[in-house]
Design a protein around this motif. Structure first.
Motif, PDB file in Angstrom:
ATOM      1  N   ASN A  91     -33.731  43.347  83.078  1.00 25.57           N
ATOM      2  CA  ASN A  91     -33.815  43.044  81.136  1.00 25.57           C
ATOM      3  C   ASN A  91     -32.209  42.057  81.649  1.00 25.57           C
ATOM      4  OD1 ASN A  91     -35.650  44.261  80.835  1.00 25.57           O
ATOM      5  ND2 ASN A  91     -34.824  46.237  80.167  1.00 25.57           N
ATOM      6  N   LEU A  92     -31.436  42.313  82.381  1.00 24.87           N
ATOM      7  CA  LEU A  92     -29.434  41.936  82.271  1.00 24.87           C
ATOM      8  C   LEU A  92     -30.284  40.309  81.810  1.00 24.87           C
ATOM      9  CD1 LEU A  92     -27.302  43.640  84.903  1.00 24.87           C
ATOM     10  CD2 LEU A  92     -27.139  43.499  81.811  1.00 24.87           C
ATOM     11  N   PRO A  93     -30.843  39.297  82.971  1.00 29.89           N
ATOM     12  CA  PRO A  93     -31.106  37.742  82.716  1.00 29.89           C
ATOM     13  C   PRO A  93     -31.407  37.275  81.187  1.00 29.89           C
ATOM     14  CG  PRO A  93     -31.507  38.384  84.986  1.00 29.89           C
ATOM     15  CD  PRO A  93     -31.665  39.504  84.157  1.00 29.89           C
TER      16      PRO A  93
ATOM     17  N   GLU B 211     -28.894  35.656  78.218  1.00 24.62           N
ATOM     18  CA  GLU B 211     -29.113  34.325  77.344  1.00 24.62           C
ATOM     19  C   GLU B 211     -28.944  34.735  76.392  1.00 24.62           C
ATOM     20  OE1 GLU B 211     -32.407  32.871  78.627  1.00 24.62           O
ATOM     21  OE2 GLU B 211     -32.344  33.124  80.686  1.00 24.62           O
ATOM     22  N   ARG B 212     -29.491  35.619  75.483  1.00 32.83           N
ATOM     23  CA  ARG B 212     -29.225  36.142  74.609  1.00 32.83           C
ATOM     24  C   ARG B 212     -27.584  35.453  73.904  1.00 32.83           C
ATOM     25  NH1 ARG B 212     -32.578  40.493  72.083  1.00 32.83           N
ATOM     26  NH2 ARG B 212     -31.341  40.573  70.202  1.00 32.83           N
ATOM     27  N   ILE B 213     -26.780  36.806  74.666  1.00 35.97           N
ATOM     28  CA  ILE B 213     -24.997  36.489  74.215  1.00 35.97           C
ATOM     29  C   ILE B 213     -24.722  35.500  74.264  1.00 35.97           C
ATOM     30  CG2 ILE B 213     -23.212  37.357  75.537  1.00 35.97           C
ATOM     31  CD1 ILE B 213     -24.758  40.234  76.780  1.00 35.97           C
TER      32      ILE B 213
ATOM     33  N   HIS C 197     -22.627  43.314  70.705  1.00 35.09           N
ATOM     34  CA  HIS C 197     -23.269  44.236  70.032  1.00 35.09           C
ATOM     35  C   HIS C 197     -24.333  44.172  70.793  1.00 35.09           C
ATOM     36  CE1 HIS C 197     -27.036  46.932  69.245  1.00 35.09           C
ATOM     37  NE2 HIS C 197     -27.769  46.079  69.007  1.00 35.09           N
ATOM     38  N   LEU C 198     -24.628  42.727  71.503  1.00 37.32           N
ATOM     39  CA  LEU C 198     -25.509  42.879  73.036  1.00 37.32           C
ATOM     40  C   LEU C 198     -24.592  43.259  74.429  1.00 37.32           C
ATOM     41  CD1 LEU C 198     -27.412  39.369  71.944  1.00 37.32           C
ATOM     42  CD2 LEU C 198     -28.501  41.801  71.937  1.00 37.32           C
ATOM     43  N   ARG C 199     -23.220  42.781  74.248  1.00 36.52           N
ATOM     44  CA  ARG C 199     -22.499  42.983  75.035  1.00 36.52           C
ATOM     45  C   ARG C 199     -22.883  44.410  75.596  1.00 36.52           C
ATOM     46  NH1 ARG C 199     -19.138  38.368  73.047  1.00 36.52           N
ATOM     47  NH2 ARG C 199     -17.830  39.772  71.991  1.00 36.52           N
ATOM     48  N   ARG C 200     -22.598  45.520  74.108  1.00 30.78           N
ATOM     49  CA  ARG C 200     -22.166  46.807  74.710  1.00 30.78           C
ATOM     50  C   ARG C 200     -23.879  46.992  75.462  1.00 30.78           C
ATOM     51  NH1 ARG C 200     -21.538  48.608  69.175  1.00 30.78           N
ATOM     52  NH2 ARG C 200     -22.644  50.333  70.212  1.00 30.78           N
ATOM     53  N   LEU C 201     -24.804  45.918  74.947  1.00 26.49           N
ATOM     54  CA  LEU C 201     -26.240  46.806  75.164  1.00 26.49           C
ATOM     55  C   LEU C 201     -26.295  46.944  76.863  1.00 26.49           C
ATOM     56  CD1 LEU C 201     -28.848  45.605  72.782  1.00 26.49           C
ATOM     57  CD2 LEU C 201     -27.685  48.216  73.246  1.00 26.49           C
ATOM     58  N   THR C 202     -25.801  45.568  77.692  1.00 27.73           N
ATOM     59  CA  THR C 202     -25.968  45.143  78.850  1.00 27.73           C
ATOM     60  C   THR C 202     -25.356  46.572  79.967  1.00 27.73           C
ATOM     61  OG1 THR C 202     -23.337  44.457  78.969  1.00 27.73           O
ATOM     62  CG2 THR C 202     -25.140  42.957  78.406  1.00 27.73           C
ATOM     63  N   ALA C 203     -24.218  47.745  79.490  1.00 25.52           N
ATOM     64  CA  ALA C 203     -24.017  48.933  80.583  1.00 25.52           C
ATOM     65  C   ALA C 203     -25.098  49.827  80.235  1.00 25.52           C
ATOM     66  CB  ALA C 203     -22.916  49.244  79.249  1.00 25.52           C
ATOM     67  N   ARG C 204     -26.324  49.507  79.583  1.00 27.87           N
ATOM     68  CA  ARG C 204     -27.072  51.011  80.384  1.00 27.87           C
ATOM     69  C   ARG C 204     -28.474  49.630  79.808  1.00 27.87           C
ATOM     70  NH1 ARG C 204     -25.784  52.435  74.575  1.00 27.87           N
ATOM     71  NH2 ARG C 204     -27.801  51.017  73.773  1.00 27.87           N
ATOM     72  N   ALA C 205     -28.068  48.696  80.553  1.00 27.04           N
ATOM     73  CA  ALA C 205     -29.673  47.516  80.601  1.00 27.04           C
ATOM     74  C   ALA C 205     -29.885  47.757  81.739  1.00 27.04           C
ATOM     75  CB  ALA C 205     -29.137  46.302  79.997  1.00 27.04           C
ATOM     76  N   HIS C 206     -30.911  47.991  82.191  1.00 25.14           N
ATOM     77  CA  HIS C 206     -31.809  47.303  83.805  1.00 25.14           C
ATOM     78  C   HIS C 206     -31.525  46.694  84.283  1.00 25.14           C
ATOM     79  CE1 HIS C 206     -35.166  47.292  86.662  1.00 25.14           C
ATOM     80  NE2 HIS C 206     -35.216  48.510  86.489  1.00 25.14           N
TER      81      HIS C 206
END
Length: 129
Positions: free
Chosen positions: A90-92, A96-98, A78-87
């Motif tokens: 917010n990526l670092p 870390e959460r991933i 789920h978190l990996r999918r969020l990286t595509a839309r993340a500012h």
């Protein structure tokens, strides 16, 4: 009269299936009740198929099975999918959460869903069985 919405935890195979099940539990076949954590929290606040007085309970049956399906592996996905839309800023922290989820550490999606339900509905409104 308190309304009870039932989630059959043995049918939860991942986050997308959870969204389907909670949507159907609240709003009937094909129903929706949010498709992301923020929308889900908003829906729990009322007006999206639940009683206007928020007099309802969520009974999550076979929750241990759901906890496994919504565990660290699904959380990392789920978190990996969020990286595509993340500012970019917010990526670092997202990465870390991933990394923590991939190592089997940190809160899982199941933990987050339970926290959201308990926060929005209050004590005694989530029944885990």
């Amino acid at each position: 009269m308190t309304v009870t919405y039932v989630i059959n935890g043995s049918e939860v195979t991942g986050l997308e299936r959870f969204w389907d099940l909670i949507g159907e539990a609240v709003n009937g076949p094909g129903g929706s009740f949010g498709r992301n954590l923020d929308a889900f929290a908003d829906c729990l606040s009322g007006g999206m198929g639940t009683p206007d007085d928020n007099d309802f309970v969520i009974e999550w049956r076979d929750h241990a099975r759901s906890a496994r399906a919504l565990g660290h592996e699904e959380t990392a996905r789920h978190l990996r999918r969020l990286t595509a839309r993340a500012h970019p800023d917010n990526l670092p922290p997202l990465r870390e959460r991933i990394a923590r989820a991939e190592q089997g550490r940190g809160p899982t999606l199941f933990d987050e869903l339970v926290d959201i339900i308990q926060e929005r509905l209050g004590p005694g409104r989530l029944l885990l069985s």
